[in-house]
Design a protein around this motif. Structure first.
Motif, mmCIF file in Angstrom:
data_model
loop_
_atom_site.group_PDB
_atom_site.id
_atom_site.type_symbol
_atom_site.label_atom_id
_atom_site.label_comp_id
_atom_site.label_asym_id
_atom_site.label_seq_id
_atom_site.Cartn_x
_atom_site.Cartn_y
_atom_site.Cartn_z
ATOM 1 N N TYR A 25 30.416 16.166 98.122
ATOM 2 C CA TYR A 25 29.791 15.466 97.100
ATOM 3 C C TYR A 25 29.325 14.073 97.527
ATOM 4 O O TYR A 25 29.689 13.122 96.768
ATOM 5 C CB TYR A 25 30.748 15.564 95.926
ATOM 6 N N PHE A 26 28.921 14.096 98.690
ATOM 7 C CA PHE A 26 28.620 12.731 99.244
ATOM 8 C C PHE A 26 27.678 11.830 98.703
ATOM 9 O O PHE A 26 28.013 10.636 98.611
ATOM 10 C CB PHE A 26 28.475 12.714 100.758
ATOM 11 N N ASN A 27 26.529 12.178 98.199
ATOM 12 C CA ASN A 27 25.809 11.396 97.599
ATOM 13 C C ASN A 27 26.186 10.768 96.323
ATOM 14 O O ASN A 27 26.438 9.387 96.259
ATOM 15 C CB ASN A 27 24.293 12.002 97.111
ATOM 16 N N PRO A 28 26.921 11.511 95.200
ATOM 17 C CA PRO A 28 27.504 10.975 94.285
ATOM 18 C C PRO A 28 28.585 10.132 94.468
ATOM 19 O O PRO A 28 28.949 9.053 94.045
ATOM 20 C CB PRO A 28 27.959 12.442 93.430
ATOM 21 N N SER B 203 26.834 19.040 95.946
ATOM 22 C CA SER B 203 26.797 18.183 95.155
ATOM 23 C C SER B 203 26.173 18.234 93.866
ATOM 24 O O SER B 203 26.506 17.726 92.949
ATOM 25 C CB SER B 203 26.354 16.891 95.819
ATOM 26 N N ALA B 204 25.361 19.137 94.170
ATOM 27 C CA ALA B 204 24.331 19.440 92.817
ATOM 28 C C ALA B 204 23.848 18.360 91.991
ATOM 29 O O ALA B 204 23.880 18.123 90.746
ATOM 30 C CB ALA B 204 25.187 20.332 91.858
ATOM 31 N N CYS B 205 23.015 17.416 92.872
ATOM 32 C CA CYS B 205 22.478 16.374 92.336
ATOM 33 C C CYS B 205 21.196 16.941 91.450
ATOM 34 O O CYS B 205 20.509 17.906 91.759
ATOM 35 C CB CYS B 205 21.970 15.396 93.426
ATOM 36 N N GLY B 206 20.777 16.060 90.434
ATOM 37 C CA GLY B 206 19.678 16.203 89.568
ATOM 38 C C GLY B 206 18.233 15.820 90.250
ATOM 39 O O GLY B 206 18.062 14.711 91.062
ATOM 40 N N ARG C 264 19.455 9.294 92.045
ATOM 41 C CA ARG C 264 19.476 8.959 93.455
ATOM 42 C C ARG C 264 19.914 10.345 94.386
ATOM 43 O O ARG C 264 20.214 11.217 93.970
ATOM 44 C CB ARG C 264 20.749 7.966 93.990
ATOM 45 N N LEU C 265 19.214 10.328 95.446
ATOM 46 C CA LEU C 265 19.137 11.486 96.440
ATOM 47 C C LEU C 265 19.446 11.118 97.751
ATOM 48 O O LEU C 265 19.105 10.032 98.330
ATOM 49 C CB LEU C 265 17.806 12.448 96.149
ATOM 50 N N CYS C 266 19.989 12.148 98.567
ATOM 51 C CA CYS C 266 19.878 11.893 99.951
ATOM 52 C C CYS C 266 18.642 12.529 100.640
ATOM 53 O O CYS C 266 17.896 13.017 99.789
ATOM 54 C CB CYS C 266 21.071 12.614 100.660
ATOM 55 N N ALA C 267 18.284 12.543 101.829
ATOM 56 C CA ALA C 267 16.921 12.849 102.347
ATOM 57 C C ALA C 267 16.966 14.550 101.969
ATOM 58 O O ALA C 267 15.741 14.977 101.820
ATOM 59 C CB ALA C 267 17.266 12.808 103.752
ATOM 60 N N LYS C 268 17.834 15.150 101.911
ATOM 61 C CA LYS C 268 17.707 16.852 101.659
ATOM 62 C C LYS C 268 17.116 17.026 100.360
ATOM 63 O O LYS C 268 16.790 18.133 100.216
ATOM 64 C CB LYS C 268 19.182 17.297 102.069
ATOM 65 N N GLY C 269 17.424 16.341 99.333
ATOM 66 C CA GLY C 269 16.736 16.600 97.988
ATOM 67 C C GLY C 269 15.423 16.669 98.013
ATOM 68 O O GLY C 269 14.736 17.695 97.774
ATOM 69 N N PRO C 270 14.746 15.496 98.286
ATOM 70 C CA PRO C 270 13.271 15.353 98.277
ATOM 71 C C PRO C 270 12.652 16.516 99.399
ATOM 72 O O PRO C 270 11.606 16.913 99.022
ATOM 73 C CB PRO C 270 12.977 14.097 98.665
ATOM 74 N N PHE D 243 19.827 22.508 95.407
ATOM 75 C CA PHE D 243 20.436 23.395 96.210
ATOM 76 C C PHE D 243 21.019 23.395 97.664
ATOM 77 O O PHE D 243 21.166 24.260 98.238
ATOM 78 C CB PHE D 243 19.432 24.647 95.834
ATOM 79 N N ASN D 244 20.808 22.018 98.119
ATOM 80 C CA ASN D 244 20.561 21.588 99.460
ATOM 81 C C ASN D 244 22.234 21.356 100.003
ATOM 82 O O ASN D 244 22.339 21.035 101.313
ATOM 83 C CB ASN D 244 19.677 20.833 99.885
ATOM 84 N N CYS D 245 23.037 21.189 99.019
ATOM 85 C CA CYS D 245 24.767 20.797 99.281
ATOM 86 C C CYS D 245 25.251 21.363 98.085
ATOM 87 O O CYS D 245 24.547 21.565 97.022
ATOM 88 C CB CYS D 245 24.833 19.770 99.992
HETATM 89 S S1 SF4 Z 1 23.835 15.094 98.063
HETATM 90 FE FE1 SF4 Z 1 21.551 15.457 99.047
HETATM 91 S S2 SF4 Z 1 21.730 17.807 99.680
HETATM 92 FE FE2 SF4 Z 1 23.471 17.364 98.276
HETATM 93 S S3 SF4 Z 1 22.794 17.857 96.221
HETATM 94 FE FE3 SF4 Z 1 22.461 15.653 96.556
HETATM 95 S S4 SF4 Z 1 20.397 15.381 97.077
HETATM 96 FE FE4 SF4 Z 1 20.984 17.556 97.321
#
Ligand code: SF4
Length: 957
Positions: free
Chosen positions: A213-216, A51-54, A81-87, A47-49
């Motif tokens: 949607y930067f990580n994806p 992109s809605a990563c898993g 894969r995640l960016c720093a904000k996911g973990p 929920f941190n941007c």
């Molecule tokens: S890009 Fe980072 S902050 Fe955004 S949804 Fe993916 S892991 Fe979370």
């Protein structure tokens, strides 16, 4: 999932799904002993941007607590894969300062005294106030205002069930400008670039590291590069993205469209365009410009007319405007032509959101795609609507009948989203009031320009009757609410998400991890807050229950939309399982079959895997034949548009009826009649015109004071800057909207991991400007004057920025007025805030960040003291005359700070900011448009009212 095998052991890059119920890891804290930890892994969505990563939540089987978050390898967009904000979600959910219970104001608004209350009391209070407003036909006085949505459709449905035009959003400080540029071409307001298959990628922003949607996207841009694609980046800043590029084009802000049009001129001049695509798929035959009409003319005559029209955009002209070398422009244009249908690009914020007229960069960029035939192709520019999937619930209310002019005022008929940045200014003008206001993960006092005008609005109980801040964290805005209602993070709520991340369509299911796990074990909950920490709730259940509180006996016709869709529970309150379960069973193609293969119900499947890929058949959807049912009884107009019952359903191309695009011509609109019809005839084609921070505007701002000529300042489009009396120093352009990749907006405030990585926002200054400013050095204190006040911060002298421009990240400068509470102390400065005169606000930092005692020992280990400086609050609103988008870049005057100035000092005069608002508003060209319309019917509107509401009636003029 990658599995590495070695003799005697197995190493996995991610846990295989068959082991998710009991995943074993060695406890790193117990090293060198080999102590096993057992986890249940539950998928959810970050929920941190947007992109809605898993995510995969690792729930410790012994303690029942979530120990960490990692990537869900089965999520089709993020692929583990995640960016720093996911973990970092782990630090948010365990933050000792987070809000755990609903709170009610005690004493005056903004006074900082709170008492715990119950969810029942909240529902009763809001239910009765809203019911009364509806009964008295004051529906427009109920407003929901969203910052980070994190869901699809459910709020539109809720507000339409209430029968009101009450949806407000943050989009006009975010991305509306680019959206207009895109949708004028093809109705879709965003691109979905197929980076992985591209041969050439052009980014107008720091998109690889921090864009939409930067990580994806980032992982697919790198895939494209690894397969041989070249990357060009147009950005005045040497961002991490620009540092990875084959071509860095540090264009002067606001001149990007000139560069893009010069590239188009090269492609046209060298005959390297895809003539067949342009001929078949644009509405070129409608073009009327410079006295030329394409009607009855040959395609070659059209090309010659375009060449004549764009003749002034030579690479040399573009170099003069932008600073980007002519030879680089030519080379890049040739690379784009060579990539042809495999040319991908992205533009979001940056040039479009910073500048007056920024919408033209998206339009000029799409022109390059049209010329190269790279629309809808593998490796090209696809439409977001083709790569996003939003399933529909079991039944939907009809559109609302009324139009709320506080959301879509007449001055900006082409604004793509709500005019939220000027809400306080419109209330100040006496254009309405708000009875019940819900701010939802939304912090305009800090994130918006002119935050003091927001404070003035929020503290005024005549203007805002009752305000609830629905938020997972404290914020500067929540402080001025009547109720602060804690809502969950990623692992504490339900939401359905889908984004245009790649060449495919997917859905992702956010879920409350602890509730789901305990329900698997047989425990029953009525509501998610019973399983979450404290009484943290989720919006889905809140809105369902509030709807019942507004209409308890169903007599208002609201309750019916929040009753079970299943006959055996007819008339009973809708549950979240029923809401999503019904959609997964009925609205997602292929999901029921995929679930059945595993002996699961569709809801169980989504709870198990957290995501589902709907299709990868997403290219060239414009070429799909018109459905037989639509074709039967249809008519073909002289322009080739196929219509049935007065509604366009397709277009004739090459003798076949195909669906085309959702534009008036059903083709890509090279020529926009809409712009002519809505009083902007000079913009029927993609154009470049100068931004409010152009050098000519800077010279004009100095006027008689500077004595500089400003002959080329175009006052038709650019409001004159009037400096406050005490503003001194060099006139420069401030770029205030770049994002540090690891920071969120307000929500990073309670993440110790993220704030430890970076916590200051110095002003980037090019060495040549540092000399002009009196040999400024890194760390020196400098004062930045805006049109309405100033802020004081440190300088960072760097060559990573074009000269004439300064830059400051907007994710810092959090503040609190209480020493001990209100905002997380690891991320905010304690300030003394005073209104020293009517509308004159002064803020001085009393102390920076200091270590503090909580149940988390890490808060005693906080080693940083800087919380940054709040720059946005010193900006006036700049509503673009066409898009209404707030134009973020600021013309500023920069000088060395004086002995009286202290780090973090801020001063703002909201009387001046109101005057700036009026100067910008005066340049808009208001509705009505043709036939008395408020806005073009074909341009999308979130939460769309019924068609009759689009017309201004004579009694409203
Ligand atoms: S890009 Fe980072 S902050 Fe955004 S949804 Fe993916 S892991 Fe979370």
């Amino acid at each position: 999932m990658t599995e590495f095998k070695r003799e005697g052991s197995h190493l996995f890059s991610t846990p295989p799904v068959e082991k998710w119920d009991d995943w074993t890891e060695l406890d790193p804290g117990a090293w060198p002993r080999r102590v096993q930890k057992h986890y249940s892994l539950v998928p959810t969505i970050c929920f941190n941007c947007e992109s809605a990563c898993g995510l995969l939540a690792y729930v410790n089987k012994e303690t029942g607590r979530i120990d960490k978050f990692e990537g869900n390898p089965l999520h089709p967009a993020s692929r583990g894969r995640l960016c720093a904000k996911g973990p970092a979600t782990i630090t948010q959910i365990h933050d000792p300062d987070r809000i755990l219970y609903p709170m009610k104001r005690v004493g005056p608004r903004g006074g900082g005294k709170w008492a715990r209350t119950s969810w029942d009391e909240v529902l009763e209070t809001f239910g009765s106030r809203i019911r009364k407003a509806f009964q008295e036909k004051r529906g427009e006085e109920v407003m929901y205002h969203v910052g980070r949505p994190g869901h699809d459709f459910i709020m539109e449905r809720t507000l339409q069930a209430w029968g009101i035009d009450g949806h407000n959003s943050h989009t006009n400080v975010c991305s509306s400008s680019a959206r207009l540029g895109y949708l004028l071409w093809h109705h879709a307001d965003r691109p979905s670039p197929d980076h992985a298959n591209a041969r050439f990628i052009l980014l107008l922003s720091a998109h690889l590291e921090s864009g939409h949607y930067f990580n994806p996207h980032a992982q697919r841009i790198i895939e494209g590069k690894m397969a041989g694609a070249k990357l060009a980046v147009m950005d005045p800043r040497l961002s991490n993205t620009a540092s990875m590029a084959d071509y860095w084009m540090p264009s002067y802000p606001g001149t990007e469209a000139a560069v893009l049009l010069a590239m188009a001129v090269v492609i046209l001049g060298e005959k390297r365009f895809d003539a067949e695509f342009v001929k078949n798929w644009t509405n070129w035959e409608e073009l009327e410009v410079d006295g030329f009409s394409a009607k009855g003319q040959s395609f070659d005559a059209l090309i010659e007319a375009l060449k004549r029209h764009y003749a002034k955009f030579t690479p040399e002209f573009a170099e003069k405007e932008s600073g980007v070398k002519a030879e680089v422009i030519v080379k890049t244009a040739r690379e784009i032509a060579t990539a042809g249908s495999r040319f991908a690009s992205h533009l979001w914020r940056g040039s479009s959101s910073g500048n007056l007229g920024g919408w033209q960069s998206a339009r000029a960029l799409t022109l390059l795609h049209v010329l190269t035939g790279s629309v809808g192709t593998p490796g090209g520019h696809n439409l977001n609507a083709w790569n996003k999937f939003v399933p529909r619930p079991y039944k939907n209310p009809p559109p609302q009948k009324r139009w709320n002019e506080l959301l879509y005022p007449r001055e900006w008929p082409l604004c793509v989203h709500e005019m939220s940045p000027v809400l306080p200014h419109m209330l100040k003008e006496g254009r309405g009031r708000i009875e019940a206001y819900f701010t939802r993960v939304f912090n305009p006092v800090w994130t918006y320009p002119d935050g003091f005008s927001w404070i003035e609005m929020l503290r005024d109980e005549e203007k805002v009757g009752l305000h609830a801040a629905l938020t997972p964290t404290w914020s500067e805005t929540a402080w001025f609410a009547d109720y602060v209602l804690p809502m969950g993070f990623s692992s504490e709520r339900h939401d359905l998400m889908s984004q245009e991340s790649y060449a495919g369509k997917w859905i992702g299911f956010r879920q409350p991890v602890l509730r789901v796990l305990q329900e698997r074990e047989g425990k029953k909950f009525d509501y998610t807050y019973q399983a979450n920490p404290g009484e943290v709730w989720e919006e889905d259940e809140f809105w369902i229950n509030l709807s019942w509180a507004i209409d308890p006996d169903g007599s208002m016709g609201i309750r019916q939309w929040f009753e079970s869709p299943y006959p055996e529970r007819a008339g009973q309150k809708l549950t979240v399982d029923e809401y999503y379960g019904w959609m997964f069973e009925n609205s997602v193609p292929g999901l029921p079959a995929a679930a059945a293969k595993e002996g699961l119900k569709p809801l169980e499947y989504m709870r198990k895997y957290g995501a589902y890929e709907v299709t990868t058949d997403v290219h060239r959807l414009n070429e799909k034949p018109v459905a037989a049912a639509d074709l039967s009884g249809s008519e073909v107009g002289t322009n080739g548009v196929v219509s049935k019952n007065g509604k366009a359903v397709g277009v004739m191309v090459g003798g076949e009826a195909v669906v085309g695009y959702n534009t008036p011509s059903r083709k890509l609109e090279l020529f926009s009649k809409t712009m002519a019809d809505w009083k902007w005839p000079e913009f029927v084609l993609p154009e470049y015109y100068r931004s409010h921070i152009h050098k000519s505007a800077q010279a004009a701002s100095l006027g008689s004071e500077g004595g500089k000529a400003a002959d080329d300042f175009d006052s038709r489009y650019i409001p004159l800057v009037e400096w406050p009396k005490d503003a001194r120093g060099e006139v420069l352009t401030l770029l205030p909207i770049f994002r540090l990749p690891h920071l969120i907006h307000t929500r990073s405030g309670n993440s110790k991991f993220l704030y430890e990585i970076a916590h200051k926002n110095p002003l980037w200054v090019n060495p040549t400007d540092a000399v002009k400013l009196g040999n400024i050095r890194t760390g020196d204190l400098i004062k930045v004057h805006t049109e309405i006040g100033f802020f004081v911060l440190h300088a960072w002298v760097t060559e990573g920025l074009a000269p004439g421009v300064v830059a400051c990240s907007h994710h810092m400068g959090r503040w609190r007025t209480n020493k001990e509470d209100q905002l997380e102390r690891m991320s905010s400065a304690w300030v003394d805030l005073k209104e020293v005169g009517k509308g004159q606000w002064k803020m001085r930092q009393t102390s920076g960040v200091e270590p503090y005692e909580t149940t988390d020992p890490d808060t005693k280990r906080v080693w940083w003291s800087d919380a940054g400086v709040h720059q946005n609050i010193t900006f006036p609103v700049h509503p673009d005359p066409i898009t209404g988008m707030h134009c973020w870049h600021q013309m500023v005057r920069v000088e060395r700070a004086s002995a009286e100035d202290r780090y973090g000092d801020i001063f703002v005069d909201t009387n001046l900011s109101f005057a700036v608002y009026q100067r910008w508003k005066a340049l808009a060209r208001p509705a009505p448009g043709p036939g008395g319309l408020r806005r073009p019917l074909w341009i999308p509107r979130v939460h769309r009212p019924e068609e009759a509401a689009y017309y201004i009636h004579s009694d409203q003029s």
